[in-house]
Design an enzyme around this catalytic site. Sequence first.
Site, short mmCIF file in Angstrom:
data_model
loop_
_atom_site.label_atom_id
_atom_site.label_comp_id
_atom_site.label_asym_id
_atom_site.label_seq_id
_atom_site.Cartn_x
_atom_site.Cartn_y
_atom_site.Cartn_z
N HIS A 1 -91.92 -64.81 26.00
CA HIS A 1 -92.65 -66.24 26.19
C HIS A 1 -92.73 -66.35 27.64
O HIS A 1 -93.51 -67.35 28.22
CB HIS A 1 -92.33 -67.24 25.26
CG HIS A 1 -92.39 -67.30 24.20
ND1 HIS A 1 -93.61 -67.07 23.49
CD2 HIS A 1 -91.50 -67.48 22.83
CE1 HIS A 1 -93.65 -66.86 22.06
NE2 HIS A 1 -92.30 -67.23 21.80
N ASP B 1 -92.56 -59.50 17.35
CA ASP B 1 -91.98 -60.84 17.06
C ASP B 1 -93.36 -61.60 16.26
O ASP B 1 -94.39 -61.50 16.36
CB ASP B 1 -91.73 -61.53 18.36
CG ASP B 1 -90.85 -62.69 18.22
OD1 ASP B 1 -89.79 -62.97 18.33
OD2 ASP B 1 -91.70 -63.89 17.93
N HIS C 1 -94.17 -64.77 17.04
CA HIS C 1 -94.93 -65.50 18.02
C HIS C 1 -95.57 -64.64 18.80
O HIS C 1 -95.16 -63.27 19.31
CB HIS C 1 -93.65 -66.39 18.64
CG HIS C 1 -93.07 -67.43 17.45
ND1 HIS C 1 -91.64 -66.72 17.23
CD2 HIS C 1 -93.19 -68.47 17.26
CE1 HIS C 1 -91.26 -67.91 16.58
NE2 HIS C 1 -92.19 -68.71 16.28
N ASP D 1 -88.16 -62.42 13.63
CA ASP D 1 -88.27 -63.85 13.14
C ASP D 1 -89.67 -63.91 11.87
O ASP D 1 -89.83 -64.90 11.58
CB ASP D 1 -88.57 -64.98 14.17
CG ASP D 1 -89.44 -64.46 15.26
OD1 ASP D 1 -90.01 -63.43 15.39
OD2 ASP D 1 -89.26 -65.32 16.28
ZN LIG Z 1 -90.27 -65.35 18.03
#
Ligand SMILES: [Zn+2]
Length: 310
Positions: free
Chosen positions: A128, A165, A167, A246
């Site tokens: 991120h 991931d 995200h 995740d």
């Molecule tokens: Zn994540």
Amino acid sequence: MNLAYIGHSECFGHFMGAHHPEAPDRLHAIGDRMIASGMEILVTHYDAPLATFEQLTRVHDPDYVRRIEEAAPKGDESLTWIDGDTAMSKGTLQAARRSAGAAVLAVDLVMTDKHHAAFCCVRPPGHHAERVRAMGFCFFNNIAVGAAHAMEVYGLQRVAILDFDVHHGNGTEDIFKNDERVLFCSSFQHPFYPGTGAECDAPNVVNIPLPKLTTGNEFRAAVEARWLPRVDAFAPQLIMISAGFDGHAEDDMAHFNLREPDYAWITRRLHEMAVKHCRGRIVSCLEGGYHLSSLGRCVSTHVDELIGHA
Ligand SMILES: [Zn+2]
């Protein structure tokens, strides 16, 4: 040549509060599972070096790196909040520099043929972190620092970064969008944090937004249809993985229904691509994964696939 497994004790020293999910216990859970599964003795351990200012500023603005360095609190208990869910403790800067340095060492080890594959078992995660912004538990973009090192030092012209991931890897996209030397593929729950990824039209970015409750079969079908043909056509000289776990069904950070066999499957498919195009060279960096039991199982599954073919 077995698998290079890169970590550092200072990665335990980053702390964001008693109830924060991105906690040192994540690394303990992985370490325990590596021992219990018998894989601990099948890998070659390395201590992550500290990423240098020069290595970090290949992908981050120099003023941003200085700001992070200066934001580090001096007191043992104090935290400096960078955004609503991302804080620095006294040990954060060292942990973040070790995490990015792990990716640099991993690239060195595979590019000099000491190992075919390397896994960076580090925190804080990185995907991120944008060129000028820390967010989402991330400070330096570890995988981007590694990819930039591969291009700068080894002259690579084609590096594929695959991010599974749950995200979106907004930081990696921010750093490499429209850089034709990098193919960036990200699969992620959408709409969801951080809200990016569905709109990008950069030709080197392949985003797969997927709805919540996505199953393993749906995930595999999307990867098979959207990622793998692009990776194959790109013919990467190095494959790098942003390995976040995740999306596991037991991880309540998000709402995918992936299981260990799905992570084994994607690791195996990416390995097949690496064998075909780049002598099996894979560098994988830990990103998310917050349910401790499933994180440990997923990492050991992922590492098992990397070992099996390393
Ligand atoms: Zn994540």
